[in-house]
Write a protein that holds these residues in place. Structure first.
Motif, short mmCIF file in Angstrom:
data_model
loop_
_atom_site.label_atom_id
_atom_site.label_comp_id
_atom_site.label_asym_id
_atom_site.label_seq_id
_atom_site.Cartn_x
_atom_site.Cartn_y
_atom_site.Cartn_z
N ARG A 1 -12.82 17.32 34.26
CA ARG A 1 -11.96 18.51 34.11
C ARG A 1 -10.83 18.23 33.13
O ARG A 1 -10.21 17.18 33.18
CB ARG A 1 -11.39 18.84 35.49
CG ARG A 1 -10.44 20.01 35.54
CD ARG A 1 -10.02 20.21 36.99
NE ARG A 1 -9.10 21.29 37.15
CZ ARG A 1 -9.11 22.13 38.20
NH1 ARG A 1 -9.99 21.98 39.15
NH2 ARG A 1 -8.24 23.08 38.29
N TYR B 1 -9.56 14.15 37.94
CA TYR B 1 -9.92 14.75 36.64
C TYR B 1 -11.14 14.08 36.02
O TYR B 1 -12.04 14.75 35.53
CB TYR B 1 -8.72 14.70 35.68
CG TYR B 1 -7.65 15.71 36.02
CD1 TYR B 1 -7.71 17.00 35.49
CD2 TYR B 1 -6.62 15.41 36.90
CE1 TYR B 1 -6.75 17.94 35.80
CE2 TYR B 1 -5.65 16.36 37.22
CZ TYR B 1 -5.72 17.62 36.66
OH TYR B 1 -4.77 18.56 36.98
N PHE C 1 -16.78 20.08 36.54
CA PHE C 1 -16.05 21.16 35.88
C PHE C 1 -17.00 22.29 35.42
O PHE C 1 -18.00 22.03 34.78
CB PHE C 1 -15.30 20.60 34.67
CG PHE C 1 -14.52 21.63 33.92
CD1 PHE C 1 -13.45 22.29 34.52
CD2 PHE C 1 -14.84 21.95 32.61
CE1 PHE C 1 -12.73 23.24 33.83
CE2 PHE C 1 -14.12 22.90 31.92
CZ PHE C 1 -13.06 23.55 32.53
#
Ligand code: TXA
Ligand code: MG
Length: 314
Positions: free
Chosen positions: A49, A44, A142
């Motif tokens: 993200r 992440y 992202f």
């Protein structure tokens, strides 16, 4: 970060909690041990993200489904038998093994068995070391364009990865756009994201008609409905390119005078496999606008138009 091609080294790195970007037939994924919360958290942060966006767990065969999913409906078993290994992700009710940190807190889990040979070897090697599955989103920042080569992964993520993370290189991806995502949590399948496995093939395999309207979705899948898959250049699906603009269309469409041709795919399959490299090429050249003639028809062309629409709605 290092680019390598030894699968066994990559499998050990995954076991040791490192991130390993790896090829699949669709796009490159940014992988981590799906049971390791620290490693998954790094996916992440590396991608930038939001935590609520669930990750797809990659397994070597349908035999591992029962570790991650329960109450698997008959039609999903049928789809798995028919289309795995392949560019298909099934959303199923999760078991306790699929923790919130990998499902974004949803009660479902996304599972995929990729067909690409190096991905298969990586998953098998990882499972031999005791691994249960590899959590992997596309290996891009992202909202940006998915990478279809190891170089593209490195260009996007090198500065966010650690020195011990790896990129497993096996050349360009054959399909070039992401897997078809099918919600299998209800009495009938729903396609959440069109992809290389076409709706027509699913309908034929199950002998049903698929409801294509997005309004009927049971699941809110973050990232599926918003703008996504966007290069920095503005993607325009109407109008005509003039001098200095980018241009992307099937080979049979001539390049407008002065426009910069980004790809000349001869077929719809080639269009899919060259699409993201063409977007990246536009950004490398610093183009501000790219005029695109979308492919017509159903099947894979539909999935390409889905990505073009998302890329253009930024
Ligand atoms: O082809 C692909 O699917 C590639 C390769 C690496 O497998 N992966 C990929 O992952 O495209 P990602 O994370 O970039 O896109 C997957 C999408 C995300 O929008 C995510 O929100 C959705 O699938 N998704 C994953 N698990 C889900 C779940 N349990 N429920 C609903 N949506 C899910
Ligand atoms: Mg993605």
């Amino acid at each position: 970060m290092r680019i390598i091609n030894q699968v066994t080294v990559a499998a050990r790195a995954l076991r040791d909690g490192k991130l390993v970007a790896f090829p699949t037939e669709t796009v490159y994924g940014l992988g981590a041990d799906a049971t390791n919360s620290t490693a998954v958290a790094r996916i992440y942060s590396t991608k930038g993200r939001p935590q609520t966006h669930p990750l797809i767990i990659h397994i070597s065969s349908a035999d591992s489904v029962s570790h991650w999913a329960r109450n698997v409906p008959d039609y999903a078993i049928h789809l798995a038998k028919e289309f795995w290994p392949g560019p298909m992700t099934l959303i199923l009710p999760r078991t306790d093994l699929a923790k919130d940190f990998v499902t974004g807190g949803q009660n479902n889990v996304g599972l995929r068995v990729p067909a690409q040979q190096t991905a298969q070897e990586l998953m098998k090697n990882f499972e031999e070391l005791g691994g249960m599955g590899i959590a992997a989103p596309s290996a891009n920042r992202f909202g940006a364009v998915s990478p279809t080569s190891a170089e593209a992964v490195s260009e996007d993520l090198a500065k966010y990865l650690d020195s011990e993370d790896l990129v497993l290189d096996d050349g360009p991806c054959l399909v070039g756009i992401e897997s078809t995502i099918i919600d299998c949590t209800g009495s009938a399948p729903k396609v959440l994201r069109p992809g290389a496995l076409t709706v027509e093939l699913i309908e034929r395999a199950l002998n049903i008609k698929i409801d294509k309207s997005s309004k009927s979705h049971r699941i809110k899948a973050p990232g599926l409905l918003e703008t996504h898959y966007s290069p920095r250049a503005k993607i325009l699906l109407d109008g005509i390119a003039v001098g200095g603009d980018g241009f992307l269309a099937l080979a049979r469409f001539p390049t407008p005078p002065g426009a910069i041709r980004l790809a000349s795919p001869k077929t719809v399959d080639q269009y899919a496999s060259e699409l993201y490299a063409a977007f990246r090429n536009a950004d490398k050249q610093g183009l501000t606008k790219v005029f695109v003639i979308a492919p017509e028809g159903n099947g894979l062309a539909e999935a390409i138009r889905d990505r073009l629409k998302k890329a253009s709605s930024r």
